[in-house]
Design a protein around this motif. Structure first.
Motif, mmCIF file in Angstrom:
data_model
loop_
_atom_site.group_PDB
_atom_site.id
_atom_site.type_symbol
_atom_site.label_atom_id
_atom_site.label_comp_id
_atom_site.label_asym_id
_atom_site.label_seq_id
_atom_site.Cartn_x
_atom_site.Cartn_y
_atom_site.Cartn_z
ATOM 1 N N VAL A 140 6.824 28.747 -49.930
ATOM 2 C CA VAL A 140 7.525 29.534 -48.906
ATOM 3 C C VAL A 140 9.013 29.488 -49.261
ATOM 4 N N ASP A 187 1.865 46.385 -47.930
ATOM 5 C CA ASP A 187 0.553 45.739 -47.917
ATOM 6 C C ASP A 187 -0.425 46.627 -47.166
ATOM 7 N N TYR A 228 3.952 37.694 -51.372
ATOM 8 C CA TYR A 228 4.299 38.476 -50.193
ATOM 9 C C TYR A 228 5.819 38.391 -50.001
ATOM 10 N N LEU A 234 4.067 37.114 -40.070
ATOM 11 C CA LEU A 234 4.729 36.230 -41.038
ATOM 12 C C LEU A 234 4.537 34.770 -40.666
ATOM 13 N N LEU A 249 1.021 33.711 -41.618
ATOM 14 C CA LEU A 249 0.910 33.513 -43.062
ATOM 15 C C LEU A 249 1.586 32.212 -43.485
ATOM 16 N N ALA A 250 2.770 31.935 -42.893
ATOM 17 C CA ALA A 250 3.480 30.700 -43.240
ATOM 18 C C ALA A 250 2.669 29.473 -42.864
ATOM 19 N N VAL A 298 -0.282 29.292 -45.573
ATOM 20 C CA VAL A 298 0.027 29.490 -46.983
ATOM 21 C C VAL A 298 -0.339 28.265 -47.826
ATOM 22 N N VAL A 353 -0.726 31.724 -52.588
ATOM 23 C CA VAL A 353 0.191 32.750 -52.081
ATOM 24 C C VAL A 353 1.605 32.173 -52.027
ATOM 25 N N LEU A 383 5.250 33.194 -50.165
ATOM 26 C CA LEU A 383 5.909 34.056 -49.179
ATOM 27 C C LEU A 383 7.413 33.936 -49.362
ATOM 28 N N MET A 400 11.136 35.484 -48.122
ATOM 29 C CA MET A 400 11.768 36.249 -47.044
ATOM 30 C C MET A 400 13.292 36.208 -47.214
#
Length: 930
Positions: free
Chosen positions: A32, A76, A95, A111, A114-115, A118, A123, A125, A127
């Motif tokens: 992340v 997406d 992502y 989000l 997903l965080a 993850v 994956v 992420l 940002m």
């Protein structure tokens, strides 16, 4: 409005960190990443670079949030509304979400989900957002602090440093920038890549290269780019946070709670608001709580609709008042409001005025006085405030000040209700014992009495009606045609004492300008009122006629009904008459009192005029340090650029003379060679400048030039009936030049004329100086005649003339057969004392040249008395002067110290030398010449 977001140059460390994360992602390790920084720092561009790098590595990229529409990355499409996106069976996925701080709630929730998951997926992420992580949506911030925390990497882009800014300069301009340009560009754009890039593009469009010579154009471009950047930042902020930024611009001095209150935000949002404001990149860390510098504040307020901006300023001022903020803070906020007509406004403005005056902040003082004029004021008080605004505008906006005073002279409504023609005044305006009805001397009050007390001043100080004080103030700066015409027009309609006072002012300002100075109307032989008496005294003194009458008129005290006695220019004229009459102690006391008054009433132009007059007096007395101090303060009180041509020549001449006497030859030479102040070359001030230039030329051995300048000084003064040699002894100094040039006949004619005029005037200094130069050119008894003149000068108050006379006498005696330094005593002893007081002066240099030419060193006390090596330099100077027979008061004047300091130094000298007092000290000093 799209926010500019260039990829910052040389983000090596940030790119390396993101590359490492992508490498780990390729092997299935989750991550992340947040990329933040002030708006325009390139965080979003860096995110897009990471996405492009992932695609290059074969890693699928999916975008989430509003950033998808503004990037080249595919959105997406696999994500269903309300469902968390998942990784494909083919491998890891990157992502990305751009500008997550401005995302909608649904995207923020996705989000966050997903965080939270993850860590169990292949994956990554990434940002980007503007500001700090503290400004992220709460649901996302909570998720990032949970299971995702161990995988989290924060990348924060700082402002550009000089190397990075230099790289961006070269990238945009196509050529390297020089170091001064890069340094200034980094400072002007606050190291923000977006602002710097936009400013550079504007510069390139204008055809300029990134060099120091282009900094004026770049400064303008940077201001425009900053304005656009501020507008974009405001446009991207949520409405509440944008309101907080505007409130911060309007009332940051009140603190963050007040900012939140003005923005309509809950008090418990203060922490979040602080984070948002700091995250904009517009605040300045040194200004707390987070503050905006002047440029950013201006741009933020410019982006606010006018009606909203006005209402915000009004609410800020009212909030400051109701919460008990200091008067200075409230006054600063009131500067931006329209007239409010509330009873608390004027006291607050007076409090701010007091602080501005104490700080010597002329622009702020002028702004506060102008703001006071916007409030409803009685006519008399309005006139008082207008007068004080014009006084400070003499420094900040001279032309505007002249116009304001001219209007004040024409506007009878602001003159109070003084009875025209009788010299009396209405008790409700000027007769109350207060000089400043609306703007009392704020530096004598505390915040608790602002606007309620009145200054205790004498009737003499407050007696002059407003039109006379306006004319006095207008003419004190030199007087333009506009001012003179306004005063003349006011005189044409005035009657009685007021008309007499205006006539006196015109003659005082234009002294030496001939019969047309006041439209052809002369001063009456029998002066009417104290002002006319003072000006008449100066005219008699300048002409060199009737010293007794001049002294009597200069000492005239105003009658009870005379409201002209407190005017500045006439009182200054009386002081100058006293100086020419050798009454220097009396003149100095009067000048000290006048200076205290102009300072107390905050009159920069008047203060400068008095300081110049006192500097001249100190110069005559030989107090070179005091003269330097006064002329320097004169230049600070009214800078040369704020003076009218009519008043600029006198301080300029004094600066040349002071520099010359203090040994600053190169500075005096440069100023003497500088262009004369623009405007008519009339009056005695121009004669002073001619004289100073002549003296500088003589000191520089440019004798033909000096002779011509001295003669031109004389022609100028004689045409204007100012022939008194006590004013400027141009004849004797021109005679010295002519004698050197081989024209003894002209030299003798000049000194003979000066002696006749000096005896006619009767001032001892002028007579002794003329006799000195007559004796200098005599064919017989030259030494005896010069010694007699020196003895007379010793008894006069003219210390500088006495010193130069001693030097002349010493030079004459040293040129005699068999003479050396020791045979010239006691003149040599007196010169030694003067040199000790001013070792760097022109006089000291002249005496050193004399002794070196005779190959006989000047006497030095330390040669025989080893005990004197224990004395400090200050003690040595003091002991030498005391040993030469000078009293403590004279020593204090020579060394520019107090008498108490002299006494303490002598006590230390006696103790170190092991002597009991002055008698032994004199014996020791006399021994130096043996």
């Amino acid at each position: 409005m799209r926010l500019a977001d260039p990829l910052p140059p040389r983000p090596a460390r940030a790119r390396a960190r993101l590359s490492a994360i992508l490498t780990c992602l390729a092997s299935g390790r989750p991550a992340v990443v947040t990329v933040g920084g002030p708006p325009g720092s390139g965080q979003h561009a860096l995110l897009r670079w990471a996405a492009a790098s992932a695609l290059h590595r074969g890693i699928p990229v999916r975008t989430l949030g509003p950033g998808a529409a503004s990037t080249t990355m595919p959105p997406d499409d696999t994500a269903e509304p309300g469902r968390m996106p998942t990784a494909t069976q083919d491998g890891p996925v990157l992502y990305v979400a751009e500008n997550v701080r401005a995302t909608d709630q649904d995207t923020a929730r996705r989000l966050a989900e997903l965080a939270e998951e993850v860590h169990a997926l292949p994956v990554a992420l990434m940002m980007s957002f503007d500001g700090s992580p503290a400004a992220l949506p709460p649901v996302l911030a909570t998720a990032l602090a949970g299971p995702a925390a161990p995988l989290r990497t924060d990348v924060v882009l700082p402002p550009l440093d000089a190397p990075a800014a230099a790289a961006l300069v070269e990238q945009v301009c196509g050529t390297p920038g020089d170091e001064p340009f890069v340094t200034a560009a980094t400072r002007l754009t606050r190291g923000n890549p977006a602002v710097l890039e936009e400013a550079l593009r504007r510069l390139v469009q204008g055809g300029r290269a990134p060099h120091a010579t282009a900094l004026p154009e770049f400064t303008a471009a940077a201001e425009a780019a900053l304005a656009d950047h501020v507008a974009r930042v405001l446009d991207r902020l949520p409405a509440g946070h944008a309101a907080a930024l505007r409130a911060l611009a309007a009332a940051g001095a009140l603190g963050l709670p007040a900012v939140c209150r003005l923005a309509g935000l809950p008090a418990d949002d203060e922490t979040a608001v602080r984070a948002v404001l700091e995250g904009t990149g517009l605040t300045t860390p040194a200004l707390q709580p987070p503050g905006l510098d002047a440029a950013v504040r201006t741009h933020v307020l410019a982006c606010t609709p006018a009606a909203e901006r006005t209402a915000l300023h009004v609410r800020a001022a009212e909030l400051a008042h109701t919460t008990g903020a200091g008067a200075e803070t409230v006054a600063a906020l009131l500067l931006d409001t329209p007239p409010l007509a509330h009873p608390w406004v004027l006291p607050a403005l007076r409090g701010g005025l007091a602080a501005a005056r104490r700080a010597g902040d002329h622009p702020r003082t002028a702004a506060l006085l102008a703001r006071m004029l916007a409030e409803p004021l009685p006519p008399a008080e309005h006139g008082e405030v207008t007068l004080h605004l014009a006084a400070v505008e003499a420094v900040t906006a001279p032309t505007a000040g002249d116009r304001r005073l001219a209007r004040l002279l024409h506007d009878t409504d602001t003159h109070g209700t003084g009875t025209q023609g009788t010299g009396t005044q209405d008790a409700g305006t000027h007769g109350t014992g207060t000089h400043e009805t609306g703007t009392q001397d704020a530096d004598t009050q505390d915040a608790g009495t602002q606007g309620t007390g009145t200054e205790e001043t004498s009737a003499e100080e407050t007696g002059a009606p407003l039109p006379l004080r306006a004319a006095d103030l207008a003419l004190a700066r030199g007087g333009t045609d506009l001012v003179r015409e306004a005063v003349a027009d006011a005189r044409a309609t005035a009657r009685g004492a007021r008309r007499d006072g205006l006539l006196a002012l015109l003659w005082a300002e234009a002294a030496g300008d001939g019969d047309d100075a006041a439209g052809g109307e002369p001063l009456p032989p029998q002066p009417r009122g104290a002002a006319q008496a003072a000006v008449r005294a100066w005219h008699l003194a300048a002409d060199g006629t009737d010293r007794a009458t001049a002294l009597r008129l200069a000492r005239t005290r105003p009658a009870p009904a005379d409201d002209t006695g407190a005017l500045l220019l006439p009182r200054l004229a009386a002081c100058r008459a006293l100086v020419l009459a050798d009454e220097l102690d009396e003149a100095e006391s009067a000048l000290d009192a006048l200076l205290a008054r102009t300072r107390r009433h905050h009159l920069p132009a008047g203060t400068a005029r008095v300081l110049a007059a006192r500097a001249e007096l100190h110069l005559r007395r030989g107090r070179l340090a005091d003269a330097e101090g006064d002329i320097a303060e004169c230049e600070r009180a009214l800078p040369p650029g704020s003076r009218h041509a009519g008043a600029a020549a006198h301080p300029m001449a004094l600066r040349i003379l002071v520099d010359l006497e203090n040994g600053h030859r190169s500075r005096a030479r440069a100023l003497a060679a500088a262009p004369a102040p623009p405007g008519p070359r009339t009056g005695t001030p121009w004669a002073y400048l001619l004289f100073a230039r002549a003296l500088e030329a003589a000191a520089d051995a440019r004798i033909p030039e000096a002779a011509e300048l001295f003669e031109e000084t004389g022609r100028h003064l004689v045409r204007r009936r100012a022939g008194n040699p006590a004013l400027l002894p141009w004849r004797s100094l021109a005679a010295r030049a002519h004698q050197t040039l081989g024209d003894p006949a002209r030299a003798r004619a000049l000194v003979t004329e000066e002696l006749q005029l000096a005896r006619k005037w009767g001032a001892p200094t002028a007579v002794a100086w003329a006799e000195l130069h007559t004796g200098r050119l005599a064919k017989t008894d030259r030494t005896a005649r010069m010694r007699q003149a020196v003895a007379a000068l010793r008894e006069s108050p003219a210390g500088l003339a006495h010193a130069w006379a001693l030097a002349d006498l010493a030079a004459l005696e040293l040129r005699g057969p068999g003479e050396d330094w020791h045979t010239t005593a006691p003149w040599a002893s007196e010169l030694s004392a003067l040199i000790t007081a001013h070792p760097c002066s022109r006089l000291a240099a002249t005496v050193r040249e004399l002794t070196e030419a005779q190959r006989t060193p000047a006497p030095r006390a330390t040669a025989r008395l080893r005990e004197w090596t224990s004395l400090t330099q200050a003690e040595l100077h003091t002991a030498t002067l005391a040993g030469r027979g000078h009293g403590n008061r004279h020593i204090a004047e020579l060394l520019a110290v107090s008498r108490r300091t002299v006494e303490l130094r002598l006590s230390s000298v006696y103790r170190k030398l092991g002597i009991t007092g002055r008698t032994e000290l004199c014996a020791l000093v006399r021994g130096m010449g043996e």
